[in-house]
Design an enzyme around this catalytic site. Structure first.
Site, PDB file in Angstrom:
ATOM      1  N   SER A  92       0.789  -1.228   0.000  1.00 25.00           N
ATOM      2  CA  SER A  92       0.000   0.000   0.000  1.00 25.00           C
ATOM      3  C   SER A  92       0.818   1.274   0.000  1.00 25.00           C
ATOM      4  O   SER A  92       0.317   2.326  -0.388  1.00 25.00           O
ATOM      5  CB  SER A  92      -0.936   0.004   1.211  1.00 25.00           C
ATOM      6  OG  SER A  92      -0.195  -0.050   2.423  1.00 25.00           O
ATOM      7  N   HIS A 119      -5.244  -4.397  -1.834  1.00 20.51           N
ATOM      8  CA  HIS A 119      -5.088  -3.448  -2.936  1.00 20.51           C
ATOM      9  C   HIS A 119      -4.966  -4.142  -4.293  1.00 20.51           C
ATOM     10  O   HIS A 119      -4.780  -3.470  -5.310  1.00 20.51           O
ATOM     11  CB  HIS A 119      -3.873  -2.558  -2.686  1.00 20.51           C
ATOM     12  CG  HIS A 119      -4.041  -1.659  -1.504  1.00 20.51           C
ATOM     13  ND1 HIS A 119      -4.690  -0.454  -1.560  1.00 20.51           N
ATOM     14  CD2 HIS A 119      -3.667  -1.811  -0.202  1.00 20.51           C
ATOM     15  CE1 HIS A 119      -4.694   0.117  -0.367  1.00 20.51           C
ATOM     16  NE2 HIS A 119      -4.083  -0.692   0.470  1.00 20.51           N
ATOM     17  N   LYS A 123     -12.206  -1.378  -1.291  1.00 20.41           N
ATOM     18  CA  LYS A 123     -11.304  -0.643  -2.179  1.00 20.41           C
ATOM     19  C   LYS A 123     -11.735  -0.867  -3.631  1.00 20.41           C
ATOM     20  O   LYS A 123     -12.602  -0.162  -4.116  1.00 20.41           O
ATOM     21  CB  LYS A 123      -9.862  -1.072  -1.908  1.00 20.41           C
ATOM     22  CG  LYS A 123      -9.420  -0.703  -0.487  1.00 20.41           C
ATOM     23  CD  LYS A 123      -8.022  -1.133  -0.185  1.00 20.41           C
ATOM     24  CE  LYS A 123      -7.546  -0.624   1.163  1.00 20.41           C
ATOM     25  NZ  LYS A 123      -8.319  -1.153   2.322  1.00 20.41           N
TER      26      LYS A 123
END
Length: 393
Positions: free
Chosen positions: A182, A210, A241
């Site tokens: 990240s 992610h 996300k």
């Protein structure tokens, strides 16, 4: 006694502010959009994790409205009130999505990581963790009381050196890594990790926070994209996300999932995800599966943005994803760069210790599929100008 606490807190906050490390919560609207509003100013948004732009998709919003018919909350944990049909169907679909045996939904990624690690590991075990893994992974290991070895970031040789020091015949070993990191935007060396697993026999856990939605043939993540799903024992997926909703899930063999249902404190002792969220996740999952055009667009924009920054002379670490940092170094200078960007209509927040090591403060740019090309060009021109003004490039 209370006065002592107040004095201590005041001193701590003063130290944070003096070192340029104090964080403040700022009222913001349209925070998932490519253009957000802060202090009544419109800013191009490079601080969102809404990578595919799904958080405001009309199909998800309508599904969540429909889900309200089932009630605003489950109002209890699943171990007490039971599991809804919709939730069980969603877990079955998530397991099938990853071509694995079983799935278990969690309230969020933090609770999934903390719960899984503290459930499976104990003081008898050894866990090796990449130095740049999520804070939730670090906290889960701490709670487990397992022996914790942090290997150098993406350094497979260093990991192997640490494995060689462990008596594999007497210790249970666990290796855990993010797939997309990240803060640096680079990707774990999963192929090499699997080769080590075959040699040393450890359990392998990956966090696709992610990578989910963004990588893979249908957005399953980096593991699926590299064809390694059968070699991963615990797969953590985050839905807040790339999926644009909320929640998280764990993919594993069915007996591992049964173990979590019986032993995982962050699953047992918390209220279940509400029906409205379950409905939103189901709609999002279908959009992600069909969203290859969004993934391709995101990749093109990420490569374009990253290549231009590197051509300007910025250090972008080893970013290979939609997360693109530029190294500034000094904390105060990083905050000033971010402030100058905001004054010129660009939002990229400074990332400072303890999120990253000392002297590696950086600005992090998260590219969204919903960014327009002119958003990227405007940002690149502004970043280059400020970089020259401040002597960063």
């Amino acid at each position: 006694m209370l006065d002592d606490w107040n004095k201590w807190i005041t001193r701590q906050l003063f130290t944070l502010k003096s070192n340029g490390l104090q964080r403040n919560l700022i009222q913001t609207s349209q925070a998932t959009q490519p253009i957000l509003v802060r202090h009544q100013a419109k800013l191009i948004n490079f601080s969102s994790n809404n990578y595919l732009g799904l958080a405001n998709h009309p199909k998800i919003i309508q599904a969540m409205k429909d889900g309200m018919n089932e009630g605003a909350s489950q109002a209890s944990s699943r171990s007490l009130v039971g599991t809804s049909k919709a939730m069980k169907q969603l877990e079955t679909e998530l397991a099938k999505y990853h071509n694995h045996e079983a799935a278990l939904l969690f309230s969020n990624g933090y609770m999934a990581n903390v719960g899984v690690l503290s459930s499976f590991l104990s003081h008898h075990d050894v866990v090796l963790s990449d130095r740049l893994n999520h804070a939730s992974i670090v906290d889960g290991i701490r709670l487990s009381q397992a022996q914790h070895i942090r290997y150098r970031h993406n350094d497979i040789d260093h990991l192997q050196e640490q494995l060689q020091k462990i008596d594999c015949g007497k210790k249970r070993i666990w290796v855990v890594t993010d797939t997309v990191f990240s803060m640096d935007g680079d990707i774990a060396k999963l192929q090499e990790l699997v080769l080590l697993k075959q040699r040393y026999g450890f359990a392998l856990m990956v966090d696709e926070a992610h990578g989910g939605g963004v990588f893979g043939s249908q957005g399953q993540g980096v593991v699926e994209q590299e064809g390694l799903s059968p070699h991963v024992d615990i797969h953590i997926g985050t839905l807040s996300k790339g999926f644009g909703v909320y929640g998280a899930y764990v993919i594993a063999q069915s007996n591992w999932i049964d173990f979590l249902i019986n032993r995982c404190r962050s699953f047992i002792y918390t209220t279940s995800l509400p029906p409205v969220v379950i409905s939103g996740i189901k709609a999002s999952l279908q959009l992600v599966k069909q969203g290859d055009h969004l993934r391709k667009d995101l990749r093109k924009k990420s490569v374009y943005f990253r290549n231009h920054l590197r051509d300007f002379g910025f250090h972008t670490f080893d970013s290979k994803s939609q997360i693109i940092p530029i190294l500034i170094g000094d904390e105060t200078k990083t905050v000033l760069f971010s402030h100058k960007l905001e004054q010129r209509g660009i939002l990229s927040l400074p990332i400072r210790p303890p999120s990253v090591p000392v002297n590696t403060s950086r600005l992090r740019f998260s590219i969204l599929a919903s960014h327009q090309w002119n958003h990227l060009d405007q940002a690149l021109e502004t970043i280059q100008q400020i970089g020259k003004e401040m002597g960063v490039i």
